[in-house]
Enzyme design. Structure first.
Site, short mmCIF file in Angstrom:
data_model
loop_
_atom_site.label_atom_id
_atom_site.label_comp_id
_atom_site.label_asym_id
_atom_site.label_seq_id
_atom_site.Cartn_x
_atom_site.Cartn_y
_atom_site.Cartn_z
N TYR A 192 -10.02 12.86 9.07
CA TYR A 192 -9.51 13.92 8.19
C TYR A 192 -10.28 15.23 8.39
O TYR A 192 -10.52 15.97 7.43
CB TYR A 192 -9.62 13.48 6.73
CG TYR A 192 -8.81 12.22 6.39
CD1 TYR A 192 -7.69 11.86 7.12
CD2 TYR A 192 -9.18 11.41 5.32
CE1 TYR A 192 -6.96 10.72 6.80
CE2 TYR A 192 -8.45 10.27 4.99
CZ TYR A 192 -7.34 9.93 5.74
OH TYR A 192 -6.63 8.80 5.42
N TRP A 205 5.82 1.88 9.33
CA TRP A 205 6.56 0.96 8.46
C TRP A 205 8.06 1.09 8.62
O TRP A 205 8.82 0.30 8.08
CB TRP A 205 6.06 1.09 7.02
CG TRP A 205 4.60 0.84 6.98
CD1 TRP A 205 3.63 1.68 6.53
CD2 TRP A 205 3.91 -0.33 7.48
NE1 TRP A 205 2.38 1.12 6.73
CE2 TRP A 205 2.53 -0.11 7.30
CE3 TRP A 205 4.32 -1.53 8.08
CZ2 TRP A 205 1.56 -1.05 7.70
CZ3 TRP A 205 3.36 -2.46 8.47
CH2 TRP A 205 2.01 -2.22 8.27
N ASP A 257 -5.51 5.74 -3.20
CA ASP A 257 -6.14 6.28 -1.99
C ASP A 257 -7.11 7.40 -2.37
O ASP A 257 -7.20 7.78 -3.55
CB ASP A 257 -5.07 6.78 -0.99
CG ASP A 257 -5.52 6.62 0.48
OD1 ASP A 257 -6.57 7.19 0.85
OD2 ASP A 257 -4.81 5.93 1.23
N GLY A 302 -8.88 7.60 -5.98
CA GLY A 302 -10.17 6.96 -6.16
C GLY A 302 -10.78 6.57 -4.83
O GLY A 302 -10.27 6.92 -3.78
N ASP A 303 -11.90 5.82 -4.92
CA ASP A 303 -12.62 5.37 -3.73
C ASP A 303 -12.87 3.88 -3.88
O ASP A 303 -13.56 3.46 -4.81
CB ASP A 303 -13.93 6.15 -3.63
CG ASP A 303 -14.70 5.83 -2.35
OD1 ASP A 303 -14.80 4.63 -2.00
OD2 ASP A 303 -15.19 6.77 -1.71
N HIS A 327 -9.21 -3.98 9.18
CA HIS A 327 -9.52 -3.71 10.60
C HIS A 327 -10.28 -2.40 10.84
O HIS A 327 -10.70 -2.14 11.96
CB HIS A 327 -8.24 -3.79 11.46
CG HIS A 327 -7.37 -2.57 11.38
ND1 HIS A 327 -6.32 -2.36 12.25
CD2 HIS A 327 -7.37 -1.50 10.54
CE1 HIS A 327 -5.73 -1.21 11.94
NE2 HIS A 327 -6.34 -0.67 10.91
N ASP A 328 -10.46 -1.59 9.78
CA ASP A 328 -11.21 -0.33 9.93
C ASP A 328 -12.72 -0.51 9.78
O ASP A 328 -13.47 0.39 10.16
CB ASP A 328 -10.79 0.66 8.83
CG ASP A 328 -9.40 1.23 9.03
OD1 ASP A 328 -8.92 1.25 10.18
OD2 ASP A 328 -8.79 1.64 8.03
N ASN A 361 -8.50 0.17 20.32
CA ASN A 361 -8.31 1.42 19.59
C ASN A 361 -9.26 1.51 18.38
O ASN A 361 -9.82 2.56 18.10
CB ASN A 361 -6.87 1.57 19.13
CG ASN A 361 -6.56 3.00 18.76
OD1 ASN A 361 -6.42 3.84 19.63
ND2 ASN A 361 -6.53 3.29 17.47
N GLN A 402 -12.18 4.43 17.61
CA GLN A 402 -11.89 5.31 16.49
C GLN A 402 -12.53 4.92 15.15
O GLN A 402 -12.65 5.77 14.27
CB GLN A 402 -10.36 5.38 16.31
CG GLN A 402 -9.89 6.68 15.74
CD GLN A 402 -8.39 6.81 15.69
OE1 GLN A 402 -7.65 5.89 16.01
NE2 GLN A 402 -7.93 7.98 15.28
N1 SAM Z 1 -2.33 1.18 4.21
C1 SAM Z 1 -1.77 2.27 4.98
C2 SAM Z 1 -0.89 1.77 6.09
O1 SAM Z 1 -1.13 0.66 6.59
O2 SAM Z 1 -0.01 2.51 6.52
C3 SAM Z 1 -2.84 3.20 5.53
C4 SAM Z 1 -3.88 2.56 6.40
S1 SAM Z 1 -5.06 3.71 7.01
C5 SAM Z 1 -5.60 2.96 8.47
C6 SAM Z 1 -6.45 3.50 5.93
C7 SAM Z 1 -6.27 4.15 4.57
O3 SAM Z 1 -7.41 3.86 3.75
C8 SAM Z 1 -6.14 5.64 4.64
O4 SAM Z 1 -5.03 6.06 3.92
C9 SAM Z 1 -7.43 6.13 4.02
O5 SAM Z 1 -7.30 7.39 3.38
C10 SAM Z 1 -7.76 5.03 3.05
N2 SAM Z 1 -9.17 4.97 2.68
C11 SAM Z 1 -10.24 5.05 3.51
N3 SAM Z 1 -11.37 4.93 2.81
C12 SAM Z 1 -11.02 4.78 1.52
C13 SAM Z 1 -11.75 4.61 0.32
N4 SAM Z 1 -13.09 4.59 0.34
N5 SAM Z 1 -11.07 4.48 -0.84
C14 SAM Z 1 -9.72 4.50 -0.86
N6 SAM Z 1 -8.97 4.64 0.25
C15 SAM Z 1 -9.61 4.79 1.42
C1 ASE Z 2 -6.27 2.57 11.64
C2 ASE Z 2 -5.07 2.41 12.31
C3 ASE Z 2 -4.83 3.21 13.40
C4 ASE Z 2 -7.22 3.51 12.02
C5 ASE Z 2 -6.98 4.31 13.11
C6 ASE Z 2 -5.79 4.17 13.80
C7 ASE Z 2 -3.75 3.30 14.32
C8 ASE Z 2 -4.07 4.28 15.21
N1 ASE Z 2 -5.28 4.81 14.89
O1 ASE Z 2 -6.54 1.79 10.57
C9 ASE Z 2 -2.47 2.54 14.30
C10 ASE Z 2 -2.42 1.30 15.12
N2 ASE Z 2 -3.05 1.37 16.39
C11 ASE Z 2 -2.59 2.07 17.45
C12 ASE Z 2 -3.34 1.94 18.71
O2 ASE Z 2 -1.62 2.76 17.40
#
Ligand code: SAM
Ligand code: ASE
Length: 348
Positions: free
Chosen positions: A151, A168, A214, A238-239, A258-259, A305, A309
């Site tokens: 971000y 989705w 989020d 929130g967090d 997975h993050d 990936n 990242q």
């Molecule tokens: N769940 C959604 C999806 O699958 O399309 C978004 C997945 S995205 C990889 C991870 C999400 O977690 C982002 O929208 C990010 O802003 C949110 N996020 C990251 N850290 C967070 C936190 N500490 N509290 C709340 N949300 C958080």
């Molecule tokens: C995350 C999902 C993704 C964090 C970073 C990301 C994706 C791309 N960057 O949680 C989506 C799925 N992966 C790919 C390679 O497209």
């Protein structure tokens, strides 16, 4: 040693050469998308010449002709010859998925892959050597602050949210119907981003209430840019690491586990377990590796990936089960959808 390879693959490595070309094929589609080729062809009533497309999109004629020919080569566009001029038109697939406006558009996914993921993958060698993400080298941002990097500007946040939103389109319905979730009256999608999956939940379970939780900036941007008329979902800021999480019968974590590192995942799942009423549950949505990690290729590539990242990885079923059980959850059920993303339901 190589007895499983056929003689023809040894004489001429077709598959290998096709894989080498993979990134260039990607860039052909990405570039056409960024230039607006698919949008122009969708709105045009008739097939267009390369000269016409080049003029409309302010490009060189020669460059555009080569690009259009390559798109025909990979069967994304069609061509016909009229009075010695090649006339290009879109295929149904291009109209449905590659043009910007369509309901099933993957345009935002392509833009993010082209502009953010592509430069990150340029540092894959370093990512593998160091075993950590390349946000610092690629964008000058600290490796520990994954979402600060994601971000880093309002524009980047919007692009990332566009990517999340568009996934989705393809998998949303399969995910929300992987299990019968109608018994859960209140559903919270933690890290639910734009609300795309939450809207699918609300559609499939009309008598349940659905909340997207989020980070404050994300909720603000979701409200501003991704809201829909008659939205049946609510947003809450929130967090999930440092603050309280809302009460719910079902907690959804889609592409969250997975993050993060093992430790952070366990902390988060314990926190959810504490907030979860008896009979309540948690739904994990991830691209699940096979138990022996030998596929699917999509999940193996996604895991790389996550390496470039984030601080996370893709995991096989046993690792999710172990994380869930360590956090106190009892029964764990698994559903492979056959698409990119799978679902795991655990109940308290
Ligand atoms: N769940 C959604 C999806 O699958 O399309 C978004 C997945 S995205 C990889 C991870 C999400 O977690 C982002 O929208 C990010 O802003 C949110 N996020 C990251 N850290 C967070 C936190 N500490 N509290 C709340 N949300 C958080
Ligand atoms: C995350 C999902 C993704 C964090 C970073 C990301 C994706 C791309 N960057 O949680 C989506 C799925 N992966 C790919 C390679 O497209």
């Amino acid at each position: 040693m190589a007895e499983h390879l056929s003689q023809s693959e040894l004489d001429y490595p077709f598959k290998l050469l096709e894989y080498f070309n993979g990134f260039r094929v990607s860039k052909v589609i990405f570039s056409a998308c960024e230039l607006g080729v698919f949008d122009l062809l969708l709105t045009s009533a008739e097939p267009l010449s390369a000269v016409h497309v080049a003029r409309e999109l302010s490009t060189s004629q020669d460059g555009m002709e080569r690009l259009l020919d390559a798109l025909v080569g990979i069967e994304i566009l069609e061509v016909e010859q009229r009075d010695g001029t090649a006339l290009y038109s879109s295929t149904d697939v291009a109209n449905l998925y590659l043009a910007k406006g369509s309901a099933k558009s993957l345009h935002d996914m392509i833009i993010y892959q082209s502009q953010t993921i592509y430069p990150l993958w340029n540092n894959m060698v370093d990512a593998v050597r160091e075993g950590k993400n390349q946000n610092e080298k690629t964008f000058g941002l600290p490796a520990e602050e994954v979402f600060q990097a994601m971000y880093r500007s309002e524009e980047e946040m919007l692009k990332f949210m566009g990517l999340m939103n568009s996934s989705w389109v393809l998998d949303g319905h399969d995910i929300v119907t992987a299990f019968n979730l109608s018994g859960f009256r209140t559903i919270v999608d933690l890290g639910g981003c734009t609300g795309a999956l939450a809207r699918e939940m609300a559609k499939a379970y009309p008598s349940s209430s659905v909340v997207v939780f989020d980070l404050p900036q994300v909720v603000e941007t979701a409200r501003k840019h991704f809201a829909q008329e008659n939205d049946r979902i609510d947003f809450q800021a929130g967090d999930f690491f440092s603050g309280e999480i809302p009460a719910a019968d079902l907690f959804v974590l889609a592409r969250i586990i997975h993050d993060w590192s093992e430790e952070k995942c366990e902390l988060l799942l314990k926190k959810i377990h504490d907030a979860c009423p008896p009979g309540g549950g948690v739904l994990l949505v991830e691209a699940m590796l096979l138990e022996n990690r030998r596929g699917p290729v999509t999940a193996q590539i996604f895991s790389l990936n996550m390496l470039v990242q984030t601080e996370g990885r893709e995991r096989p079923p046993s690792q999710y089960t172990r994380l869930l059980q360590r956090s106190g959850f009892g029964s764990v059920q698994l559903c492979r959808t056959g698409k990119s993303y799978d679902a795991i339901l655990a109940t308290r």
